[in-house]
Design a protein around this motif. Sequence first.
Motif, short mmCIF file in Angstrom:
data_model
loop_
_atom_site.label_atom_id
_atom_site.label_comp_id
_atom_site.label_asym_id
_atom_site.label_seq_id
_atom_site.Cartn_x
_atom_site.Cartn_y
_atom_site.Cartn_z
N VAL A 1 0.82 -1.21 0.00
CA VAL A 1 0.00 0.00 0.00
C VAL A 1 0.85 1.26 0.00
CG1 VAL A 1 -1.71 1.33 1.31
CG2 VAL A 1 -1.96 -1.15 1.08
N SER A 2 1.77 1.37 0.95
CA SER A 2 2.50 2.63 1.14
C SER A 2 3.88 2.66 0.50
CB SER A 2 2.67 2.91 2.63
OG SER A 2 3.59 1.98 3.20
N TYR B 1 -3.94 -4.89 -4.65
CA TYR B 1 -2.75 -5.26 -3.89
C TYR B 1 -2.43 -6.75 -4.03
CZ TYR B 1 -3.61 -0.58 -2.34
OH TYR B 1 -3.83 0.77 -2.34
N LYS C 1 -7.05 0.39 5.75
CA LYS C 1 -8.17 1.10 5.11
C LYS C 1 -8.00 1.15 3.60
CE LYS C 1 -10.64 5.47 5.04
NZ LYS C 1 -10.69 6.85 5.54
N ASP C 2 -6.80 1.51 3.13
CA ASP C 2 -6.55 1.56 1.70
C ASP C 2 -6.60 0.17 1.09
OD1 ASP C 2 -6.28 4.31 1.64
OD2 ASP C 2 -4.11 4.25 1.89
N ALA D 1 -10.15 -0.92 0.58
CA ALA D 1 -10.83 -0.18 -0.49
C ALA D 1 -10.65 -0.84 -1.85
CB ALA D 1 -10.33 1.26 -0.54
N ASP D 2 -9.52 -1.54 -2.05
CA ASP D 2 -9.24 -2.19 -3.34
C ASP D 2 -8.30 -3.37 -3.15
OD1 ASP D 2 -9.06 -2.81 -6.01
OD2 ASP D 2 -8.05 -0.95 -6.59
N CYS E 1 -2.51 1.10 6.99
CA CYS E 1 -2.66 0.75 5.56
C CYS E 1 -3.88 -0.14 5.30
CB CYS E 1 -1.39 0.09 5.04
SG CYS E 1 -0.01 1.24 4.90
#
Length: 89
Positions: A38-39, A78, A69-70, A73-74, A67
Amino acid sequence: MKVILGLLFLSSLSFLHAADGKAPEGIPASYPLKTCAVSGEAFGGEMGKPVKVTHEGTDVYLCCKSCLKDFKADPAKYVKMVKDAAAKK
């Protein structure tokens, strides 16, 4: 375009993997990513212990709980990153 730039950034950070070739604590040596999906942050350090999430049978390791939450979301985005990196190994 953002995805391509993100992947290039992540691959450029592969040198952050432990100098002895071992995976960071809490991450299996076979895991194909060297940074958070994610990050892009390195695992461990000030982010604390990595967080493992599983989506449709694929484990994805995140640098921290922030991370999640992100990721949620999708998650398919990932999971694809992990699978693509594994295919290159």
